[in-house]
Design a protein around this motif. Structure first.
Motif, PDB file in Angstrom:
ATOM      1  N   PRO A  84     -20.495 -10.232   6.276  1.00 55.97           N
ATOM      2  CA  PRO A  84     -21.361 -10.483   5.128  1.00 55.97           C
ATOM      3  C   PRO A  84     -22.523 -11.397   5.466  1.00 55.97           C
ATOM      4  O   PRO A  84     -23.499 -11.453   4.731  1.00 55.97           O
ATOM      5  N   PHE A  85     -22.375 -12.108   6.538  1.00 53.14           N
ATOM      6  CA  PHE A  85     -23.451 -13.026   6.898  1.00 53.14           C
ATOM      7  C   PHE A  85     -24.575 -12.327   7.652  1.00 53.14           C
ATOM      8  O   PHE A  85     -25.562 -12.947   8.020  1.00 53.14           O
ATOM      9  N   TYR A  86     -24.352 -11.103   7.904  1.00 57.61           N
ATOM     10  CA  TYR A  86     -25.363 -10.375   8.662  1.00 57.61           C
ATOM     11  C   TYR A  86     -26.320  -9.695   7.704  1.00 57.61           C
ATOM     12  O   TYR A  86     -25.897  -8.955   6.825  1.00 57.61           O
TER      13      TYR A  86
ATOM     14  N   SER B 294     -18.894 -10.613   0.143  1.00 59.31           N
ATOM     15  CA  SER B 294     -19.904 -11.434  -0.533  1.00 59.31           C
ATOM     16  C   SER B 294     -19.287 -12.705  -1.090  1.00 59.31           C
ATOM     17  O   SER B 294     -19.875 -13.797  -0.997  1.00 59.31           O
ATOM     18  N   VAL B 295     -18.110 -12.577  -1.646  1.00 58.08           N
ATOM     19  CA  VAL B 295     -17.454 -13.772  -2.177  1.00 58.08           C
ATOM     20  C   VAL B 295     -17.187 -14.754  -1.052  1.00 58.08           C
ATOM     21  O   VAL B 295     -17.450 -15.958  -1.166  1.00 58.08           O
ATOM     22  N   ALA B 296     -16.653 -14.219   0.029  1.00 60.32           N
ATOM     23  CA  ALA B 296     -16.356 -15.097   1.154  1.00 60.32           C
ATOM     24  C   ALA B 296     -17.643 -15.710   1.696  1.00 60.32           C
ATOM     25  O   ALA B 296     -17.676 -16.885   2.076  1.00 60.32           O
ATOM     26  N   LEU B 325     -11.599 -10.278   3.696  1.00 61.18           N
ATOM     27  CA  LEU B 325     -10.678 -11.185   4.361  1.00 61.18           C
ATOM     28  C   LEU B 325      -9.352 -11.196   3.629  1.00 61.18           C
ATOM     29  O   LEU B 325      -9.296 -11.527   2.450  1.00 61.18           O
ATOM     30  N   THR B 326      -8.333 -10.848   4.342  1.00 60.07           N
ATOM     31  CA  THR B 326      -7.014 -11.035   3.768  1.00 60.07           C
ATOM     32  C   THR B 326      -6.661 -12.513   3.907  1.00 60.07           C
ATOM     33  O   THR B 326      -7.415 -13.295   4.489  1.00 60.07           O
ATOM     34  N   ARG B 645     -15.561 -22.448 -12.689  1.00 61.49           N
ATOM     35  CA  ARG B 645     -16.830 -21.749 -12.824  1.00 61.49           C
ATOM     36  C   ARG B 645     -17.749 -21.989 -11.630  1.00 61.49           C
ATOM     37  O   ARG B 645     -18.252 -21.053 -11.049  1.00 61.49           O
ATOM     38  N   PRO B 646     -18.048 -23.176 -11.252  1.00 64.16           N
ATOM     39  CA  PRO B 646     -19.000 -23.353 -10.151  1.00 64.16           C
ATOM     40  C   PRO B 646     -18.535 -22.676  -8.883  1.00 64.16           C
ATOM     41  O   PRO B 646     -19.348 -22.220  -8.099  1.00 64.16           O
ATOM     42  N   VAL B 647     -17.253 -22.613  -8.683  1.00 58.32           N
ATOM     43  CA  VAL B 647     -16.798 -21.985  -7.446  1.00 58.32           C
ATOM     44  C   VAL B 647     -17.071 -20.505  -7.476  1.00 58.32           C
ATOM     45  O   VAL B 647     -17.584 -19.938  -6.525  1.00 58.32           O
ATOM     46  N   THR B 648     -16.722 -19.914  -8.581  1.00 59.97           N
ATOM     47  CA  THR B 648     -16.911 -18.470  -8.567  1.00 59.97           C
ATOM     48  C   THR B 648     -18.356 -18.094  -8.806  1.00 59.97           C
ATOM     49  O   THR B 648     -18.858 -17.106  -8.227  1.00 59.97           O
ATOM     50  N   VAL B 649     -19.047 -18.791  -9.535  1.00 56.17           N
ATOM     51  CA  VAL B 649     -20.433 -18.371  -9.782  1.00 56.17           C
ATOM     52  C   VAL B 649     -21.229 -18.414  -8.506  1.00 56.17           C
ATOM     53  O   VAL B 649     -22.032 -17.555  -8.237  1.00 56.17           O
ATOM     54  N   LEU B 650     -20.987 -19.423  -7.723  1.00 51.97           N
ATOM     55  CA  LEU B 650     -21.768 -19.505  -6.472  1.00 51.97           C
ATOM     56  C   LEU B 650     -21.668 -18.224  -5.620  1.00 51.97           C
ATOM     57  O   LEU B 650     -22.583 -17.794  -5.038  1.00 51.97           O
TER      58      LEU B 650
END
Lengths: 109, 650
Positions: A84-86, B294-296, B325-326, B645-650
Motif C-alpha cells: 500500500p505504500f507504493y 490502505s488501513v494498514a 495483513l493477517t 474515531r481518530p484511529v479509524t478515520v486516519l
C-alpha cells in the motif's frame, strides 16, 4: 531507444483494439544500425508496459524464455503493487523485485 | 542492599534502584571492581551471587570506562554522566557513583536528557554492547558450567535461564574467541542489551528489569571465566547483536509480561504481542481476518517512518503478498516498525521469529508456551537462513541454542528443555540478554542512542493504544442493591443532604389521593432542586421529605380543614337556612364533628401517604440508580467512540 520502443508498443496496442487483450506481445525488430538489440514488449491487463531490451550479441533468446521472463516480471510487479505504500508510477524500490529482476538477468547472461 | 549502599552515600542525589537494577548494577560494579583488581569477594547478598560486595570496593576507572564505552553513547554524554555521577568529584567510582552512572546511561539510552533527575525515573537497564556474549554467560547455571567456565552459582529464578545457560555454556565452549576480548574488560557487561525501547514505549521495563538483572548477573561471572578460553570467534559478536535485537523486543511493550528475549530484537515478546494484537483489533475487530492495505498504510504512516522504509517493511511482512495483513503479518510489520524506530536497521529478510508460520504458531497459544514453541520451530527454518539470520534465530531460541556458531547445532533437546523451562521463566526475567550478542555481528553495532522519534511513535502507539483498550466498563449492576460506586457516591452526599435537610425527593408519581396532591407539589419542588440524589440517601431524604412534606401539607390540610369546615359551614349554613340560631348552632356542632372526623380522616390519609411516599421514594431511588448506571455506560461508550474515531478515520 526505449522511448522509440514505447511508441512502437503504443502502436501495437492501439492496433490490437477491440476486446482482444493479448498479454504477450513480443516485439522483435527494433534493430538500430549501430546497436543491435532486441526490444521486447509486454503489456499487462492494466496497460502497464514492460519493455525488455536484449543485446543481440547474446545468443538469441528463445521466445519461451522471453515469455517466462515476462511472466516472472509481471508476478514481481504485482507483488510490488500489493504494497500500500507504493504509489503507482514511483520508481520501484522493492528489494524483492530488484532481486528477481537481477536474477533473471543473470540467468540470461 | 546495594540500593541502601548506594543511597546511603549521600554524595549524589538519592538513588532509587529497583531490585532488578540493584542486581544488575551490583553485578556490573562487581565486574568493574574485579577487573580493576579490587577483587571484591563473592557477593553473598543475593543468592544470585553478586560477585563482589560493591559497597566495599571501588570500580577501577579502566573497566568502567570500557563499560561506558560499551554503552555506545557519544563521548560527551559519557563525560556528562561521569561528571554527574560524582566520580570526578570524589575521584573514584564508588558504588554510588557507579550506580548513578549506570542509571544515567540507561536514561541516555532511553533518550532522556542526562540529568540527575533522570535517575529518579524507572529506567530500563543500561545497554552495553559487548563483543563478548556475556549475556550468554550470564545465565550461568553452575551445574551446566563446564569446568572451565565459572561457577557462578546464580540462582536463576527461571529454570529456563538455567537451561539457557547450559546451552550457552556449551556454546561458549565452542566459541570463546569473542569472549576473550570481552573477558579482558570484564567490566563491560554485555548483558544489558536492552534497548531502552521500553522506556520510550512505556516503562514496563520496571517489571522486566527486575527479572533481567538476575540473569544478567548470572552471566557476568560466566563471562569472566569464559574470557580466557578462546574458542570460537565470530559467533559471539553476532550473538551479541542478536541479543541486542532481542532486548529491544523485550522493551517493546508496556505490558507487564516479560517474556524476554532481550537479545533478540526480532522476537516478539508476549507484551509486545498483546499490544500488537490490541492494535490489530482496533483496526480490525476480527482477529482472524486481515487488515486491508490502505488501513494498514494509514496506521503505519503514523509511525512517521519514511515511505520507502514502510514500503520495505510491508514487503517483508506481507508474506503472501496479498495486499492485506493477517494478524501474524501485522505483528511482524509492527515489530519491524518498532525495531526501526529504535534504531535497528531493517533486516534483509524476514527474521524467522517474525515469519507468519512462527507467529501463527505462537498466537493460538497464550503467552509463553507459544514463545517457546516458536523458538523451537524457529530454529528449524533457521537453517536455511543466512548466517546472520541464523544467529539471530539462535538468539531467539532463548539464546541458548544460538551459541554454536554453525547454525543450529543447538540440540533440539536443549531447545526443548529451554522451552519448557522458558515457559515458567518467561514471566520472570528471562535474561536473554546475556546470551546472545550475535547482534553485534549481524546488526553491526547499532547505535544505541535512542532516537527521540521513538517517543513519538510511542505517543502514536499510545494514541492508538488508547482506543483498543477502552476503560473498563462501569459495573452493570442493575440489581436493586446499590452498586458500590453509587454507594460511594451517595454516601458523601448523604450527610450533605441530611445536613441540608432539604433532600431532593425524587419526582413522586402523582398521588392517588387528591389530598396527597397537596404533598405532590411540595415534593416535586425538591426533585427539581437536586437531580442527582444519592440513592442511598434518597430513602432517608425521602423519608425526611415525608415528614417535611407532611408539615407543609398539614398546613394545607389545615387550610383545607378550615376551608372544609368553612365550606361545610357554608353548606350547612346554606343548607340549613332556617332559623339562624338553630342554623348557627347546628353548623357549629356539625362543623365540630366534621372537623374531628376530618381530622381522623386526614390523619389516616397522612399515614397512608407516608407509606406510599416511602414506597415511591424507594422505587424512585432504585430507578435513579439504574439511570445513573446507564448514563455511565453511555459516557463510557461515547469515550470509546471518541477514542476509536481518530484511529479509524486516519
Amino acid at each position: 531507444m526505449v522511448h522509440t520502443s514505447l511508441d512502437v508498443v503504443d502502436e501495437k496496442i492501439s492496433a490490437m483494439g477491440k476486446a482482444l487483450v493479448d498479454q504477450r506481445e513480443l516485439y522483435l525488430g527494433l534493430l538500430y544500425p549501430t546497436e543491435d538489440y532486441k526490444v521486447y514488449g509486454y503489456v499487462t491487463n492494466s496497460k502497464v508496459k514492460f519493455v525488455m531490451v536484449v543485446d543481440s550479441s547474446n545468443t538469441a533468446l528463445r521466445d519461451n524464455e522471453i515469455r517466462s521472463m515476462f511472466r516472472k516480471l509481471h508476478n514481481s510487479y504485482t507483488d510490488v503493487m500489493c504494497n500500500p505504500f507504493y504509489n503507482p508510477g514511483d520508481r520501484i524500490q522493492s528489494r524483492a523485485f530488484d532481486s528477481t529482476v537481477t536474477s533473471m538477468m543473470i540467468q540470461v547472461c | 542492599m546495594e540500593a541502601a549502599a548506594g543511597g546511603g552515600c549521600g554524595s549524589g542525589p538519592p538513588l532509587l534502584l529497583s531490585e532488578g537494577e540493584q542486581q544488575c548494577y551490583s553485578e556490573l560494579f562487581a565486574r568493574c571492581a574485579a577487573a580493576g583488581a579490587a577483587g571484591g569477594g563473592p557477593g553473598s547478598g543475593p543468592p544470585e551471587a553478586a560477585r563482589a560486595v560493591p559497597s566495599a570496593a571501588t570500580a577501577a576507572a579502566g573497566p568502567v570506562a570500557d563499560l561506558f564505552r560499551a554503552s555506545q553513547l557519544p563521548a560527551e554524554t559519557l563525560h556528562q554522566i561521569t561528571e554527574l555521577c560524582g566520580a570526578k568529584r570524589v575521584g573514584y567510582f564508588g558504588p554510588t557513583q557507579f550506580y548513578i552512572a549506570l542509571k544515567l546511561i540507561a536514561a541516555a539510552q532511553s533518550g532522556l536528557p542526562v540529568r540527575i533527575e533522570s535517575i529518579k525515573c524507572e529506567l530500563p537497564l543500561p545497554r552495553f554492547l559487548m563483543s563478548k556474549t556475556d549475556a550468554e554467560i550470564r545465565f550461568g547455571n553452575p551445574t551446566e558450567l563446564h569446568g572451565t567456565k565459572v561457577q557462578i552459582p546464580y540462582l536463576i529464578t527461571e529454570k529456563n535461564t538455567f537451561k539457557r545457560m547450559d546451552d550457552e555454556d556449551k556454546q561458549q565452549e565452542t566459541q570463546s574467541p569473542t569472549m576473550s576480548p570481552l573477558a579482558s574488560p570484564p567490566s563491560s557487561p554485555p548483558h544489558y542489551q536492552r534497548v531502552p525501547l521500553s522506556h520510550a514505549y512505556g516503562k514496563l521495563r520496571s517489571n522486566t528489569e527486575q527479572m533481567h538483572p538476575a540473569p544478567y548477573e548470572a552471566r557476568q561471572p560466566l563471562v569472566q571465566p569464559e574470557g580466557p578460553s578462546s574458542g570460537a570467534p565470530g559467533t559471539k559478536p553476532p550473538r551479541h547483536q542478536a541479543s541486542l535485537i532481542r532486548s529491544f523486543s523485550v522493551e517493546r511493550e508496556p505490558q507487564d509480561n516479560n517474556s524476554n528475549y532481550p537479545d533478540e530484537p526480532w522476537r516478539i515478546t508476549e507484551e509486545q504481542r498483546e499490544y500488537y494484537v490490541n492494535q490489530f483489533r482496533s483496526l480490525q475487530p476480527d482477529p482472524s481476518s486481515f487488515i486491508s492495505g490502505s488501513v494498514a498504510k494509514n496506521f503505519f504512516t503514523k509511525s512517521k517512518l519514511s515511505i520507502p522504509e514502510l514500503s520495505y517493511i510491508w514487503e517483508l511482512s506481507d508474506a503472501d503478498c496479498d495486499g492485506a495483513l493477517t494478524l501474524p503479518e501485522f505483528c511482524a510489520a509492527f515489530h519491524l516498525i518498532v525495531a526501526r524506530k529504535n534504531g535497528y536497521p531493517l533486516p534483509e529478510g524476514l527474521p524467522p521469529t517474525l515469519q507468519t508460520e512462527y507467529l501463527q504458531a505462537a498466537f493460538p497459544k497464550p503467552k509463553r508456551e507459544c514463545a517457546l514453541f516458536d523458538s523451537y520451530s524457529e530454529s528449524m527454518p533457521a537453517n536455511q537462513q543466512p548466517r546472520d539470520l541464523n544467529r539471530m534465530e539462535k538468539l531467539s531460541v532463548k539464546d541458548m541454542a544460538d551459541f554454536p556458531v554453525p547454525t543450529q547445532d543447538v540440540t533440539s533437546d536443549d531447545k526443548q528443555g529451554l522451552k519448557s523451562t522458558a515457559d515458567e521463566a518467561l514471566p520472570k526475567d528471562v535474561s536473554e540478554d546475556p546470551a546472545t550478542s550475535k547482534d553485534s555481528n549481524s546488526l553491526k553495532a547499532r547505535p544505541r542512542s535512542r532516537s527521540y522519534s521513538s517517543t513519538s511513535i510511542e505517543e502514536a502507539m499510545k494514541r492508538g493504544e488508547d482506543p483498543p483498550t477502552p476503560p473498563p466498563r462501569p459495573q452493570k449492576t442493575h440489581s436493586r442493591a446499590s452498586s458500590l460506586d453509587l454507594n460511594k457516591v451517595f454516601q458523601p452526599s448523604v450527610p450533605a443532604t441530611k445536613s441540608g435537610l432539604l433532600p431532593p425527593p425524587p419526582a413522586l408519581p402523582p398521588r392517588p389521593c387528591p389530598s396527597q396532591s397537596e404533598q405532590a407539589p411540595e415534593a416535586e419542588i425538591h426533585p427539581q432542586l437536586n437531580r442527582a440524589p444519592s440513592q442511598a440517601a434518597e430513602s432517608s431524604p425521602a423519608k425526611k421529605d415525608i415528614p417535611y412534606s407532611q408539615p407543609p401539607s398539614k398546613p394545607i390540610r389545615r387550610k383545607f380543614r378550615p376551608e372544609n369546615p368553612a365550606t361545610e359551614n357554608q353548606d350547612t349554613s346554606t343548607t340549613v337556612g332556617g332559623p339562624a340560631s338553630a342554623a348557627t348552632v347546628k353548623p357549629h356542632a356539625a362543623v365540630q364533628k366534621q372537623s374531628s372526623k376530618q381530622k381522623k380522616a386526614i390523619q389516616t390519609a397522612i399515614r397512608k401517604n407516608k407509606e406510599a411516599n416511602a414506597v415511591l421514594a424507594r422505587l424512585n431511588s432504585e430507578l435513579q440508580q439504574q439511570l445513573k448506571e446507564v448514563h455511565q455506560e453511555r459516557i463510557a461508550l461515547e469515550n470509546q467512540l471518541e477514542q476509536l474515531r481518530p484511529v479509524t478515520v486516519l
